[in-house]
Design an enzyme around this catalytic site. Structure first.
Site, PDB file in Angstrom:
ATOM      1  N   ASP A 228      -1.685   6.250  31.205  1.00  0.00           N
ATOM      2  CA  ASP A 228      -0.293   5.888  31.424  1.00  0.00           C
ATOM      3  C   ASP A 228       0.319   6.771  32.509  1.00  0.00           C
ATOM      4  O   ASP A 228      -0.003   7.955  32.630  1.00  0.00           O
ATOM      5  CB  ASP A 228       0.483   6.052  30.112  1.00  0.00           C
ATOM      6  CG  ASP A 228       1.888   5.509  30.183  1.00  0.00           C
ATOM      7  OD1 ASP A 228       2.043   4.297  30.445  1.00  0.00           O
ATOM      8  OD2 ASP A 228       2.844   6.285  29.988  1.00  0.00           O
ATOM      9  N   GLU A 252      -2.472   3.675  35.499  1.00  0.00           N
ATOM     10  CA  GLU A 252      -1.282   2.896  35.845  1.00  0.00           C
ATOM     11  C   GLU A 252      -0.600   3.530  37.059  1.00  0.00           C
ATOM     12  O   GLU A 252      -0.091   4.648  36.979  1.00  0.00           O
ATOM     13  CB  GLU A 252      -0.305   2.869  34.670  1.00  0.00           C
ATOM     14  CG  GLU A 252       0.980   2.117  34.973  1.00  0.00           C
ATOM     15  CD  GLU A 252       2.094   2.392  33.983  1.00  0.00           C
ATOM     16  OE1 GLU A 252       2.935   1.500  33.787  1.00  0.00           O
ATOM     17  OE2 GLU A 252       2.142   3.513  33.420  1.00  0.00           O
TER      18      GLU A 252
END
Length: 545
Positions: A228, A252
């Protein structure tokens, strides 16, 4: 430093008792996989839990009751679509709720990363999930949050985190998303739920994280990590971190900046990133209503092959937990099917966010985190289409070196696009479902005249014409076409039943070129393959009948 490292390792627990059940999976091994993304709390309710299935309102952002055991109980649903890997939301301890934005049901508001989130189960439950996934010859990817922790106060209570001293965090500042330095050093979130930014330049932090992830992956036999907020950490932090993990890492890097995205793939950083630039281009090309801009997709496709180290392991997607559902902005089912076909048949690893197979339509966070159980796990048109795409891709991966053949856009117009990868041609359109009195045609494909191609989507025959020409008819609507030489399908189970085309409302045995044509086999030569791969196209036309 050493005491903190020992603490991080010991708090995981069971590290000496639970040997890994699967060898570490590399980027190369992930290349041929397809991934189903799950938010644990929203995928399934555990059997016998007595939870009211109608009580989960995504707008309220509350815990709804899904856990690791309920994923185990419903893996047939995922595997039934042909997926070969699952990606589950973060498993680590979160701050307690509720907050001004609801409960931390999604798992991204980290407290102590070295502890598991007991809302979703125990270490034994997570291990059982890993075991069951591997028993099915699937891979397990786990989402991890390394950039930050979470708090409802400024300053936070540092005692609740793995790193308990303020010196292990960047000083508080509000992030400026237009400044990459600010994005890496300042705190995400706001004054209601703030995300204290861990100082990933600190040597103690770096070594502790590396020790932690190595043990975490081993304890639960994890095959890959989705990282993330990867762009909010310096790119060269991720190389040693992923080396310590010893598994495939996909990060990400949110946004359309392809140069920034590409800077996070390579030998000193991540194996892969989620391909946000491609997502935006697919929206531009296929969304209805939308600009219908095929040129945007073609330009992005070309640029990606110049910028990225390896497009073959990038993550291809149309939805995720941070984006509006495709059906929330594009009303035509064929727009989604054509965009999906591109994602599965081009270079890269296709990723499906849970619920897209049910055509959920939540317009952004938190509405796009719907409970899947309201669908009754039905197997409607989208489920069947995704199953077919996975069947095709898995078959191609198992019968040759298709996965390593570079995809090429060999021609396009405002309304159509021809994509070649190996001996497969995918023909896509953005005209939508309503029948139109138009067709797509091209010559110079590299296939010989009279070669029998099978459109795997409709199970129709397409006979290659003179000069290697191919003709696709849209008088029944703008469906995607995946064309494979008939020779390569002999022995497969594809296109042997009428049901495979039933969702399109088509007759599987109709021939696009000639319903009366006899099936004649044309040979696929190395010269033809070369001509196709270099895109020997002399023309493509949208022809009015």
């Amino acid at each position: 430093m050493q005491s903190l490292i020992r603490l991080a390792v010991s708090l995981i627990g069971l590290s000496t008792l639970l040997p890994p059940l699967a060898a570490a999976a590399t980027a190369e091994e992930w290349r041929s996989r397809s991934i189903y993304q799950v938010i644990t709390d929203r995928f399934a309710l555990p059997s016998g839990a007595g939870i009211d299935p109608s009580a989960c309102n995504p707008a309220q952002a509350k815990f709804c009751g899904g856990n690791w055991q309920s994923i185990i109980q419903n893996l047939d649903y995922i595997q039934g679509m042909g997926f070969t890997a699952i990606w589950i939301s973060p498993v680590n301890q979160n701050i307690p709720g509720p907050t001004a934005y609801g409960d931390p049901y999604h798992g991204y508001w980290i407290a102590d990363i070295s502890q598991l989130n007991d809302r979703f189960g125990t270490a034994d439950d997570l291990q059982q999930l890993s075991d069951e996934v591997h028993r099915r010859n699937m891979y397990l990817m786990v989402d991890v949050v390394v950039n930050n922790v979470a708090s409802t106060t400024i300053p936070p209570d540092y005692s609740q985190y793995l790193f308990k001293d303020p010196s292990y965090y960047h000083p508080y500042c509000q992030v400026d998303y237009n400044d990459q330095t600010s994005a890496q050093l300042c705190w995400l979130g706001d004054n209601k739920v703030t995300l204290p930014d861990v100082d990933t330049e600190n040597p103690t932090v770096v070594s502790t994280y590396n020790q932690w992830v190595s043990q975490f992956v081993q304890d639960f036999a994890i095959d890959g990590l989705r990282i993330d907020a990867a762009k909010h950490v310096r790119a060269d932090f991720w190389g040693p971190f992923c080396d310590a993990a010893g598994v495939f890492c996909i990060g990400e890097v949110f946004g359309d900046d392809i140069d920034l995205a590409a800077s996070y793939q390579g030998p000193t950083t991540l194996d892969s990133i989620l391909n946000f630039p491609q997502y935006s281009a697919l929206k531009d090309a296929f969304a209805i209503p939308g600009p219908g801009n095929m040129s945007s997709l073609v330009d992005q496709f070309s640029l990606a092959r110049k910028k990225f180290t390896d497009v073959g392991v990038l993550g291809n997607f149309l939805e995720n937990q941070d984006l509006p559902r495709w059906t929330s902005f594009s009303v035509d089912i064929q727009s989604m099917f054509n965009a999906m076909a591109f994602s599965f048949m081009t270079d890269g690893i296709p990723i499906l966010y849970y619920g897209q197979e049910q055509r959920f339509s939540g317009a952004g966070d938190p509405l796009n985190r719907e409970p899947l159980w309201t669908s009754q796990y039905s197997q409607g048109d989208a489920y069947k289409f995704i199953t077919l795409l996975n069947e095709v891709r898995n078959y191609l991966n198992g019968t040759g070196d298709w996965i390593h053949q570079p995809a090429q856009i060999i021609s396009y117009t405002d309304e159509t696009l021809f994509l070649a990868k190996g001996y497969v041609i995918t023909v896509l359109t953005n005209i939508g479902s309503p029948p139109k009195n138009i067709s797509a045609s091209m010559i110079g494909t590299g296939f010989s005249a009279s070669q029998v191609m099978i459109d795997i989507i409709t199970c129709q025959q397409v006979i290659v014409g003179s000069q290697g020409s191919i003709y696709i008819d849209y008088t029944k609507g703008g469906h995607a076409s995946i064309l494979i030489p008939e020779y390569y399908l002999r022995g497969s189970s594809m296109c042997t039943a009428v049901q495979r085309a039933s969702y399109q409302g088509l007759t599987p045995q109709q021939s696009v070129a000639s319903a009366a044509s006899s099936v004649r086999m044309g040979w696929w030569s190395s010269r033809s393959a070369t001509a196709l791969l270099v895109g020997a196209i002399t023309s493509l036309a949208i022809a009015t009948l």
